[in-house]
Design an enzyme around this catalytic site. Sequence first.
Site, PDB file in Angstrom:
ATOM      1  N   SER A 140       0.677   3.793  -3.002  1.00 40.10           N
ATOM      2  CA  SER A 140       0.210   5.154  -2.717  1.00 40.10           C
ATOM      3  C   SER A 140       1.230   6.198  -3.148  1.00 40.10           C
ATOM      4  O   SER A 140       0.869   7.271  -3.638  1.00 40.10           O
ATOM      5  CB  SER A 140      -0.094   5.311  -1.221  1.00 40.10           C
ATOM      6  OG  SER A 140       1.073   5.193  -0.428  1.00 40.10           O
ATOM      7  N   ALA A 197       0.835  -1.207   0.000  1.00 39.73           N
ATOM      8  CA  ALA A 197       0.000   0.000   0.000  1.00 39.73           C
ATOM      9  C   ALA A 197       0.868   1.255   0.000  1.00 39.73           C
ATOM     10  O   ALA A 197       0.565   2.227  -0.698  1.00 39.73           O
ATOM     11  CB  ALA A 197      -0.935   0.000   1.207  1.00 39.73           C
ATOM     12  N   TYR A 198       1.946   1.219   0.756  1.00 40.03           N
ATOM     13  CA  TYR A 198       2.835   2.378   0.795  1.00 40.03           C
ATOM     14  C   TYR A 198       3.420   2.632  -0.584  1.00 40.03           C
ATOM     15  O   TYR A 198       3.397   3.760  -1.086  1.00 40.03           O
ATOM     16  CB  TYR A 198       3.954   2.165   1.815  1.00 40.03           C
ATOM     17  CG  TYR A 198       4.838   3.375   1.981  1.00 40.03           C
ATOM     18  CD1 TYR A 198       4.449   4.430   2.801  1.00 40.03           C
ATOM     19  CD2 TYR A 198       6.050   3.478   1.307  1.00 40.03           C
ATOM     20  CE1 TYR A 198       5.240   5.564   2.949  1.00 40.03           C
ATOM     21  CE2 TYR A 198       6.855   4.594   1.452  1.00 40.03           C
ATOM     22  CZ  TYR A 198       6.450   5.638   2.269  1.00 40.03           C
ATOM     23  OH  TYR A 198       7.237   6.752   2.390  1.00 40.03           O
ATOM     24  N   ALA A 199       3.946   1.572  -1.217  1.00 42.29           N
ATOM     25  CA  ALA A 199       4.540   1.729  -2.540  1.00 42.29           C
ATOM     26  C   ALA A 199       3.515   2.197  -3.555  1.00 42.29           C
ATOM     27  O   ALA A 199       3.768   3.097  -4.363  1.00 42.29           O
ATOM     28  CB  ALA A 199       5.173   0.412  -2.989  1.00 42.29           C
TER      29      ALA A 199
END
Length: 208
Positions: free
Chosen positions: A117, A113-115
């Site tokens: 986003s 999710a971090y990547a």
Amino acid sequence: MSGAHAPRQRITRAKKALIWKGCIMQVNVADFNELSAYTPPFDSLDVLVQSQGFVRYKQAEYAKKGWDEVMDININSVMHTATKFKQMLSAAKGSIVIVSSVPGLQANIGNPAYAASKAAAISLTKTLGQSWARDGIRVNGLAPGLVPTKLTAVTTQNKERAEASLRAIPLRRLGTPEEMAGAAMFLASPLASYVQGHTLIADGGLTL
């Protein structure tokens, strides 16, 4: 963030500090209703730096709850905050700097999710740069590499992980918050007046 049972940690990390005449105000930008209802104590705005960021470790982002939390803060709030202040920025012929991250340019097996986003933030920078140019707003981005922050402490404060990371950075050192601030100031300044929709990578050569 909506909901009476929202985790305190998420609320804290979703808060975006707004500095005005030496005062710091906080708004939960991940809560669309709170952001929409917020009335700023100023009527003009030259520069908006969007540096909100959140991450979940231990594979938590593979579950819906973790995925949604990260996306709400890291990309949904970026769009909503930009829209919130668009009119002021247009009137001032102002500038937006969207802070993404190097993981937005490459795979990140532990934090999907971090990547995703941060990749979305880089794409949004291009799209708003194209769309809002006609409104007199410059939109650019900054993708930091490894910089000591609360989010990166799991790496920077672990000797083995930190050493392994440094071996992958050609400059063989971490970046500093001051260096990232300098890059953001450049993008927001008249020195970058002909730069639009671009994300500046400041990673010591990590992505080369």
